[in-house]
Design a protein around this motif. Structure first.
Motif, PDB file in Angstrom:
ATOM      1  N   GLU A 232       0.854  -1.424   0.023  1.00  0.00           N
ATOM      2  CA  GLU A 232      -0.220  -0.207   0.073  1.00  0.00           C
ATOM      3  C   GLU A 232       0.588   1.102  -0.052  1.00  0.00           C
ATOM      4  OE1 GLU A 232      -3.709   0.679  -0.319  1.00  0.00           O
ATOM      5  OE2 GLU A 232      -3.375  -1.844  -0.304  1.00  0.00           O
ATOM      6  N   LEU A 233       1.653   1.075   0.306  1.00  0.00           N
ATOM      7  CA  LEU A 233       2.807   2.174   0.837  1.00  0.00           C
ATOM      8  C   LEU A 233       3.614   2.937  -0.491  1.00  0.00           C
ATOM      9  CD1 LEU A 233       4.790   1.709   4.245  1.00  0.00           C
ATOM     10  CD2 LEU A 233       2.621   3.851   3.908  1.00  0.00           C
ATOM     11  N   LEU A 234       3.835   1.515  -1.200  1.00  0.00           N
ATOM     12  CA  LEU A 234       4.460   1.700  -2.868  1.00  0.00           C
ATOM     13  C   LEU A 234       3.621   2.333  -3.443  1.00  0.00           C
ATOM     14  CD1 LEU A 234       6.593   1.338  -4.219  1.00  0.00           C
ATOM     15  CD2 LEU A 234       6.412  -1.055  -4.678  1.00  0.00           C
ATOM     16  N   GLN A 235       1.996   1.852  -3.064  1.00  0.00           N
ATOM     17  CA  GLN A 235       0.840   2.967  -4.539  1.00  0.00           C
ATOM     18  C   GLN A 235       0.965   4.082  -4.412  1.00  0.00           C
ATOM     19  OE1 GLN A 235      -2.099  -0.546  -3.999  1.00  0.00           O
ATOM     20  NE2 GLN A 235      -1.394  -1.864  -4.656  1.00  0.00           N
ATOM     21  N   HIS A 236       0.614   3.936  -2.351  1.00  0.00           N
ATOM     22  CA  HIS A 236       1.122   6.092  -2.442  1.00  0.00           C
ATOM     23  C   HIS A 236       1.928   6.300  -3.295  1.00  0.00           C
ATOM     24  CE1 HIS A 236       0.227   8.889   0.086  1.00  0.00           C
ATOM     25  NE2 HIS A 236       0.714   8.943   0.926  1.00  0.00           N
ATOM     26  N   LEU A 237       2.919   6.076  -2.556  1.00  0.00           N
ATOM     27  CA  LEU A 237       4.155   6.633  -3.397  1.00  0.00           C
ATOM     28  C   LEU A 237       4.183   6.591  -5.454  1.00  0.00           C
ATOM     29  CD1 LEU A 237       7.456   5.321  -1.885  1.00  0.00           C
ATOM     30  CD2 LEU A 237       5.928   7.525  -1.580  1.00  0.00           C
ATOM     31  N   GLU A 238       3.668   5.423  -5.640  1.00  0.00           N
ATOM     32  CA  GLU A 238       3.259   5.952  -7.418  1.00  0.00           C
ATOM     33  C   GLU A 238       2.136   6.829  -7.473  1.00  0.00           C
ATOM     34  OE1 GLU A 238       4.658   1.114  -8.083  1.00  0.00           O
ATOM     35  OE2 GLU A 238       2.355   1.395  -7.686  1.00  0.00           O
ATOM     36  N   ALA A 239       0.741   6.911  -7.058  1.00  0.00           N
ATOM     37  CA  ALA A 239       0.437   7.534  -7.086  1.00  0.00           C
ATOM     38  C   ALA A 239       0.225   8.977  -6.754  1.00  0.00           C
ATOM     39  CB  ALA A 239      -1.353   6.665  -6.360  1.00  0.00           C
ATOM     40  N   THR A 240       1.149   9.207  -5.559  1.00  0.00           N
ATOM     41  CA  THR A 240       1.263  10.994  -5.809  1.00  0.00           C
ATOM     42  C   THR A 240       2.564  11.289  -6.494  1.00  0.00           C
ATOM     43  OG1 THR A 240       3.217  10.132  -3.794  1.00  0.00           O
ATOM     44  CG2 THR A 240       0.383  10.506  -3.137  1.00  0.00           C
ATOM     45  N   GLY A 241       2.885  10.435  -7.514  1.00  0.00           N
ATOM     46  CA  GLY A 241       4.237  10.907  -8.500  1.00  0.00           C
ATOM     47  C   GLY A 241       5.527  10.933  -7.623  1.00  0.00           C
ATOM     48  N   ALA A 242       5.453  10.193  -6.324  1.00  0.00           N
ATOM     49  CA  ALA A 242       6.992  10.651  -5.673  1.00  0.00           C
ATOM     50  C   ALA A 242       8.003   9.516  -6.471  1.00  0.00           C
ATOM     51  CB  ALA A 242       6.963   9.905  -4.417  1.00  0.00           C
ATOM     52  N   VAL A 243       6.786   8.094  -7.062  1.00  0.00           N
ATOM     53  CA  VAL A 243       8.365   7.338  -7.694  1.00  0.00           C
ATOM     54  C   VAL A 243       7.980   7.049  -8.927  1.00  0.00           C
ATOM     55  CG1 VAL A 243       8.710   6.204  -5.560  1.00  0.00           C
ATOM     56  CG2 VAL A 243       7.449   5.367  -6.435  1.00  0.00           C
ATOM     57  N   ALA A 244       8.967   7.434 -10.590  1.00  0.00           N
ATOM     58  CA  ALA A 244       8.830   7.379 -11.842  1.00  0.00           C
ATOM     59  C   ALA A 244       9.689   5.965 -12.188  1.00  0.00           C
ATOM     60  CB  ALA A 244       8.473   8.160 -11.891  1.00  0.00           C
ATOM     61  N   VAL A 245       9.168   5.117 -12.928  1.00  0.00           N
ATOM     62  CA  VAL A 245       9.989   3.743 -13.294  1.00  0.00           C
ATOM     63  C   VAL A 245      11.103   5.108 -14.621  1.00  0.00           C
ATOM     64  CG1 VAL A 245      10.070   2.577 -15.342  1.00  0.00           C
ATOM     65  CG2 VAL A 245       8.793   2.636 -13.388  1.00  0.00           C
ATOM     66  N   LYS A 246      12.040   4.844 -14.590  1.00  0.00           N
ATOM     67  CA  LYS A 246      13.500   5.382 -15.693  1.00  0.00           C
ATOM     68  C   LYS A 246      13.937   4.546 -15.696  1.00  0.00           C
ATOM     69  CE  LYS A 246      13.255  10.031 -13.387  1.00  0.00           C
ATOM     70  NZ  LYS A 246      14.027  11.141 -12.703  1.00  0.00           N
ATOM     71  N   GLU A 247      14.258   4.097 -17.316  1.00  0.00           N
ATOM     72  CA  GLU A 247      15.692   2.542 -17.497  1.00  0.00           C
ATOM     73  C   GLU A 247      15.165   1.348 -17.010  1.00  0.00           C
ATOM     74  OE1 GLU A 247      19.649   4.919 -17.478  1.00  0.00           O
ATOM     75  OE2 GLU A 247      18.737   5.965 -19.460  1.00  0.00           O
ATOM     76  N   GLY A 248      13.790   1.293 -16.679  1.00  0.00           N
ATOM     77  CA  GLY A 248      13.686   0.093 -15.683  1.00  0.00           C
ATOM     78  C   GLY A 248      13.887  -0.066 -14.352  1.00  0.00           C
ATOM     79  N   VAL A 249      14.350   1.123 -13.712  1.00  0.00           N
ATOM     80  CA  VAL A 249      13.748   1.026 -11.986  1.00  0.00           C
ATOM     81  C   VAL A 249      13.189   2.290 -11.521  1.00  0.00           C
ATOM     82  CG1 VAL A 249      15.795   1.850 -10.673  1.00  0.00           C
ATOM     83  CG2 VAL A 249      16.651   0.837 -12.491  1.00  0.00           C
ATOM     84  N   LEU A 250      12.575   1.808 -10.888  1.00  0.00           N
ATOM     85  CA  LEU A 250      11.142   2.703  -9.883  1.00  0.00           C
ATOM     86  C   LEU A 250      12.738   3.361  -9.113  1.00  0.00           C
ATOM     87  CD1 LEU A 250       8.327   2.817  -9.823  1.00  0.00           C
ATOM     88  CD2 LEU A 250       8.720   1.037  -8.006  1.00  0.00           C
ATOM     89  N   THR A 251      12.644   4.305  -9.383  1.00  0.00           N
ATOM     90  CA  THR A 251      13.280   5.533  -8.883  1.00  0.00           C
ATOM     91  C   THR A 251      12.619   6.745  -8.067  1.00  0.00           C
ATOM     92  OG1 THR A 251      13.744   6.776 -10.560  1.00  0.00           O
ATOM     93  CG2 THR A 251      15.645   4.733 -10.369  1.00  0.00           C
ATOM     94  N   PRO A 252      12.726   7.600  -7.035  1.00  0.00           N
ATOM     95  CA  PRO A 252      11.876   8.932  -6.828  1.00  0.00           C
ATOM     96  C   PRO A 252      11.690   9.643  -7.755  1.00  0.00           C
ATOM     97  CG  PRO A 252      14.380   8.638  -5.324  1.00  0.00           C
ATOM     98  CD  PRO A 252      14.337   7.554  -6.295  1.00  0.00           C
ATOM     99  N   ALA A 253      11.103  10.210  -7.911  1.00  0.00           N
ATOM    100  CA  ALA A 253      10.663  11.420  -8.454  1.00  0.00           C
ATOM    101  C   ALA A 253      10.108  12.495  -8.359  1.00  0.00           C
ATOM    102  CB  ALA A 253       9.636  10.821  -9.206  1.00  0.00           C
TER     103      ALA A 253
END
Length: 398
Positions: A232-253
C-alpha cells in the motif's frame, strides 16, 4: 501428484510449524496484526494441502450473522450433491432422520442441534480422507460461535484458526480464552517479515522494474514488516508521483521530498477516502453497507443514479485510487480495512435504512437474476426484520 511447493514469500518456518502440527492431527491458532499475511498464509496452505489429497474447508467468520450458517454451507458443499446418502441409520442411528432434515431444509431451523450436525459432517469428511477445517477472522466470533467451537473440542479433524490481533503479542482474545483456554491449540504468531522478504514482495508487485534502494528502504522502514502495508505504501508513492520508472528502475521522482508516508495501514485507507468527491463517497457508503463484495446495480438503485454513471464512477475509483477491485460479479473492497473505514462512518440510522433498501432491491431482483439468499437475509436482519430474513436464510441452506 507431487505436492505443490509454497509460493509465499518469507513464511517457510511458519509453514513448516503448521504443517508439522496438522500432520500430527493437532489444531493450530495463527495470530498476527492486520495486514501481516494471515489470510494469504491460509490460502497458501490450502492450495498446497489439496495437492496432498487433503480436503480443506475454508470459512471466514462474518462480522455479523454468526459462523453456523456459512460453516454448515461449506461442509455441505464439500460433501457434494449426494450429501444425504451419508446420513444413514447404519451410521447415525435415530440421528439419521434429523441429519437428513437439516441437509434438506438447512441449519437455520435446527440451530439448537447445530454443534452436533457440524461435528457429524466433519466426522463423515474425516473418515473419507484427511480433512482440515480452516476458520479465518475469529475476532468476529460471537457468544454462539464460541460455544459452537467449544463443542467441537476435540474436533474430528484438525482446526486451523486465524485471529487478528490489535497489536502483535497482545493477550489472546477473551473469546478464545473461553474455549478451554486454548490448551488444545499449537500457537503460531506471525511476526513482521524481514527486510529482504519485504523487498522480494515489492519486486514481485512491481512486475518488471527493479526498485532503487532508496525507494525500497523508505517503504521497508515504514512498513514494519507488514507485506500488505508495504504494498500500500508503494502504491501511495506511485499514485502521488513520488516515484517513477526510469530505464527499467523505479526511482524517486519530482514529488519524492514532498510526499509523506502514512503511519498505519488504516491511515492509507483514511487518506484515500478523504480525497473522494462527495458523490463518490456516497456510492462507497452504499457499497460498504452491502458488504465486502457488492455490485453496481444495487449501488445505483440505492443511490438513485443511472447505472452506467455509477459503473463509470466505480471504474474510476478502481483505476485511480485502488479502493475497490473488480471481480466476476461486480466489485469488492481492496481490503477489509477500507470497507470497515467506510462502514464505521455511516450513521446507524442510515445503515438501517440502506440495509432495508438493499433487502427490498435484491428481493425484487431475484426473479430476474440469481441473488445469494444469504445476502438478502443478512440485509433483512440488519434492517431489523428477522421474520423477512428467515425464509431467505433457510433458502441459503437448500
Amino acid at each position: 501428484t507431487q505436492p505443490t511447493a509454497s509460493t509465499l514469500i518469507g513464511r517457510d518456518d511458519e509453514i513448516a510449524q503448521i504443517r508439522e502440527a496438522l500432520d500430527e492431527n493437532e489444531s493450530v491458532l495463527i495470530t498476527g496484526a492486520s495486514g501481516i499475511g494471515r489470510t494469504a498464509l491460509l490460502a497458501d496452505l490450502a492450495a498446497t494441502g489439496r495437492t496432498r489429497g487433503e480436503t480443506w474447508i475454508p470459512v471466514t467468520v462474518p462480522p455479523t450473522g454468526g459462523l453456523l450458517v456459512p460453516l454448515f454451507t461449506a461442509l455441505k458443499d464439500a460433501l457434494g450433491d449426494d450429501a444425504a446418502i451419508h446420513a444413514t441409520e447404519a451410521r447415525f442411528g435415530t440421528g439419521a432422520t434429523l441429519l437428513n432434515e437439516v441437509l434438506e431444509a438447512g441449519i437455520e431451523a435446527h440451530r439448537t442441534h447445530g454443534p452436533w450436525v457440524i461435528r457429524e459432517l466433519l466426522r463423515v469428511l474425516s473418515e473419507a480422507g484427511p480433512t482440515i477445517l480452516a476458520l479465518d477472522d475469529l475476532h468476529h466470533l460471537d457468544d454462539e460461535d464460541t460455544a459452537l467451537i467449544a463443542k467441537l473440542n476435540p474436533a474430528p479433524c484438525p482446526l486451523l484458526l486465524s485471529l487478528r490481533e490489535g497489536q502483535p503479542g497482545q493477550p489472546l482474545d477473551p473469546v478464545l480464552q473461553a474455549i478451554g483456554g486454548g490448551d488444545f491449540l499449537r500457537r503460531v504468531h506471525l511476526e513482521g517479515l524481514p527486510p529482504e522478504s519485504i523487498y522480494a514482495v515489492l519486486e514481485l508487485h512491481a512486475g518488471g522494474p527493479r526498485i532503487e534502494a532508496a525507494v525500497a528502504d523508505r517503504v521497508i522502514q515504514q512498513a514494519g514488516g507488514s507485506p500488505l502495508f508495504a504494498l500500500e505504501l508503494l502504491q501511495h508513492l506511485e499514485a502521488t508521483g513520488a516515484v517513477a520508472v526510469k530505464e527499467g528502475v523505479l526511482t524517486p521522482a519530482q514529488a519524492w521530498g514532498q510526499t509523506e508516508l502514512p503511519q498505519r495501514l488504516q491511515d492509507v485507507a483514511a487518506r484515500r477516502l478523504v480525497q473522494l468527491a462527495p458523490e463518490d463517497r456516497e456510492l462507497l457508503d452504499v457499497a460498504a453497507v452491502d458488504g465486502e463484495h457488492f455490485d453496481g446495480g444495487a449501488v445505483a438503485a440505492l443511490a438513485g443514479r443511472p447505472l452506467l454513471e455509477v459503473l463509470r464512477s466505480l471504474q474510476r475509483m478502481y483505476r485511480e485510487g485502488r479502493l475497490i477491485q473488480p471481480h466476476e460479479h461486480g466489485y469488492r473492497f481492496a481490503h477489509p480495512l477500507i470497507r470497515d473505514a467506510v462502514y464505521d462512518e455511516v450513521a446507524p440510522e442510515m445503515r438501517r435504512a440502506l440495509h432495508l433498501g438493499l433487502a427490498e432491491h435484491l428481493e425484487a431482483r431475484q426473479d430476474r437474476h440469481p441473488i445469494d439468499p444469504a445476502r438478502i437475509g443478512e440485509h433483512w436482519i440488519q434492517a431489523g426484520d428477522p421474520t423477512r430474513a428467515r425464509l431467505h436464510l433457510i433458502a441459503a441452506m437448500g
